[in-house]
Write a protein that holds these residues in place. Sequence first.
Motif, mmCIF file in Angstrom:
data_model
loop_
_atom_site.group_PDB
_atom_site.id
_atom_site.type_symbol
_atom_site.label_atom_id
_atom_site.label_comp_id
_atom_site.label_asym_id
_atom_site.label_seq_id
_atom_site.Cartn_x
_atom_site.Cartn_y
_atom_site.Cartn_z
ATOM 1 N N VAL A 252 39.800 46.495 32.435
ATOM 2 C CA VAL A 252 41.022 46.802 33.179
ATOM 3 C C VAL A 252 42.185 47.268 32.310
ATOM 4 C CG1 VAL A 252 40.432 45.206 35.037
ATOM 5 C CG2 VAL A 252 41.860 44.409 33.128
ATOM 6 N N LEU B 28 32.212 38.436 33.564
ATOM 7 C CA LEU B 28 33.644 38.220 33.758
ATOM 8 C C LEU B 28 34.429 38.641 32.524
ATOM 9 C CD1 LEU B 28 33.588 34.783 35.614
ATOM 10 C CD2 LEU B 28 33.446 37.106 36.544
ATOM 11 N N ALA C 51 34.576 42.319 32.658
ATOM 12 C CA ALA C 51 35.565 42.774 33.642
ATOM 13 C C ALA C 51 36.966 42.788 33.054
ATOM 14 C CB ALA C 51 35.512 41.885 34.879
ATOM 15 N N SER C 52 37.274 41.785 32.234
ATOM 16 C CA SER C 52 38.588 41.727 31.600
ATOM 17 C C SER C 52 38.782 42.897 30.635
ATOM 18 C CB SER C 52 38.738 40.386 30.866
ATOM 19 O OG SER C 52 40.027 40.216 30.335
ATOM 20 N N ARG D 135 38.146 36.545 34.883
ATOM 21 C CA ARG D 135 38.132 37.112 36.236
ATOM 22 C C ARG D 135 39.540 37.219 36.785
ATOM 23 N NH1 ARG D 135 37.914 34.746 41.210
ATOM 24 N NH2 ARG D 135 37.420 32.684 40.339
ATOM 25 N N HIS D 136 40.350 36.192 36.541
ATOM 26 C CA HIS D 136 41.728 36.226 37.039
ATOM 27 C C HIS D 136 42.596 37.199 36.240
ATOM 28 C CE1 HIS D 136 41.381 33.125 40.085
ATOM 29 N NE2 HIS D 136 40.654 32.402 39.232
ATOM 30 N N ALA E 62 41.511 39.983 34.946
ATOM 31 C CA ALA E 62 41.142 41.292 35.478
ATOM 32 C C ALA E 62 41.816 41.549 36.824
ATOM 33 C CB ALA E 62 39.629 41.386 35.618
ATOM 34 N N ALA E 63 41.887 40.528 37.665
ATOM 35 C CA ALA E 63 42.508 40.694 38.982
ATOM 36 C C ALA E 63 43.997 40.981 38.872
ATOM 37 C CB ALA E 63 42.272 39.439 39.825
ATOM 38 N N GLU E 64 44.641 40.458 37.826
ATOM 39 C CA GLU E 64 46.078 40.711 37.645
ATOM 40 C C GLU E 64 46.361 42.104 37.089
ATOM 41 O OE1 GLU E 64 48.956 37.797 36.900
ATOM 42 O OE2 GLU E 64 47.503 36.252 36.332
ATOM 43 N N ALA E 65 45.339 42.768 36.552
ATOM 44 C CA ALA E 65 45.439 44.148 36.083
ATOM 45 C C ALA E 65 46.678 44.386 35.216
ATOM 46 C CB ALA E 65 45.436 45.112 37.272
ATOM 47 N N ASP F 2 33.695 30.856 39.899
ATOM 48 C CA ASP F 2 34.554 31.226 41.018
ATOM 49 C C ASP F 2 35.774 30.304 41.140
ATOM 50 O OD1 ASP F 2 33.319 28.904 41.832
ATOM 51 O OD2 ASP F 2 32.676 29.676 43.790
#
Length: 528
Positions: free
Chosen positions: A228, A221, A224-225, A165-166, A168-171, A506
């Motif tokens: 991206v 999750l 999601a990775s 998840r993290h 993916a958030a860092e893209a 989370d």
Amino acid sequence: MQFDRRIFLARSARLVSLAALSAALPASANSRVTSYPFSLGVASGSPRPTSVVLWTRILSDPLDALSAGSQALTVQWEMAEDEAFKRIAAKGSVAALPELAHSVHVDATNLRPDRWYWYRFMLGDAVSPVGRTRTAPAADSMPASLRFAFASCQHWEFGQYAAHRHIAAEAPDLIAFLGDYIYEWGQYDLAHPAAPRRRSHESVTLANYRARYAQYKSDPLLQASHLVAPWIVTWDDHEVANDYANDRDERLDVNFIARRAAAYQAFYEHMPVRLPVLPNNPHSFAHMRIYDRYDWGRLARFHVLDDRQYRSHQACQQPGRGGSASITTSCTERSDPSRTLLGPEQEAWLTEGLATSQAKWNFVAQQTLMAQSSQLPIAKEGDGRFWNDGWDGYPAARQRLLNDLQKHRVANPVVISGDVHSFFSADLKRDFQLPTSVDNPVIATEFCGTSVTSNSRSQARTDQYVAQNPHIKYGRSDCRGYVMMEVSAARTTAHFRGLDDVSRADSGMATVASFVVEDGRPGINKLP
């Protein structure tokens, strides 16, 4: 039944040919589905300047391999220059064949270098999630920067995939996965971490491995990775069997090559990789080449290794079993100069790739800690205890690699590693026993990432290892996570990202340590 190698190789060759021919749509393929077919998500990988591999697998129920049916299916795909798919860059049809678990591999070509693209698959009225991917920069270009994450070791039973998840958030521009994408055992359950954690349902057959990948890839999750950025991947042991070496597993199973081939086929079916097939000489899944190199313009070259398929067996194994053990220097087999971790052909390929590289940074992407890591203090020559499954079990092979880095004056070599479920940063040099000097310089830098979920030793034990191996500058084994790398012409920075609580999807994340390597100056510099 006794293993028949000829029948097995003939079947493997046919399956690999099917993989190459799946883009040729068979007349019997259909596109009728009764439930949503993209439960395992989509992925991309193996980026080149003008091409990238797109992947999906048609499966409605991750725990039911029969939910895809037994017919070949016609899958449509589209690639666009925008997320709304108004500017279509490429599209086509591909066959999802039951012989390959209804997996789809599209090598999308004729793309523009250094561009972001969006892609999706369609089957009947069903549309997959939209993935984002990109091509590598042109070979003669010098990109200003590259951001990539690397990770490894994600045992389903040991935690949630909050690390993904993290990521993916860092893209990032790119994600490198260094092995143990699955573990070969565990309960089949879509809720994880599973309890109780016990060794069960060992994967042996192709159906077993396919089911294990479907379980892992069902995680949102992890999906999601994959959405991206493109991935570059290699495998380690648990994609097949714990601590296997070449043609030998822990149990010395006489049918192990058949098991390994099943695992390799399942790996191909679930990863966005190209499968090299030579005309009139098809490779079989019994011997699937995964090592490769990827250039990011002239900024970076990734030498992606396979340290399992071609290695010598572990030194001084216990009678009647294979696998790993801790051994001392009294094991003379360990130092045999003929022993190899990569195999002669891959060693030669790596030497050539390092010697001819024009990249500013050379990343050696491989499975396990390369720095010497004695489990006991070394007060004099002959002391030490070493794990024989890693590079410490193959010191002559490590020496050849370090010699090549020095001989060919390879620009800014950085080794990235996984497997040992701990963060480490280390200086690599020809003689780990001697202090750094003009005659014993730091040749390369190593960053080892912790696991996504898999557990590790205590921090107190890791502190002991760092203290008695002074070339290892940092060690952290009490947190799970990944490594984020920032690369420019002037420097490479590594950020060790650690989760607050691996049991929570989370979970928060913090940077537990950061390091920088300056252009032309190998060695670890810890940032405040």
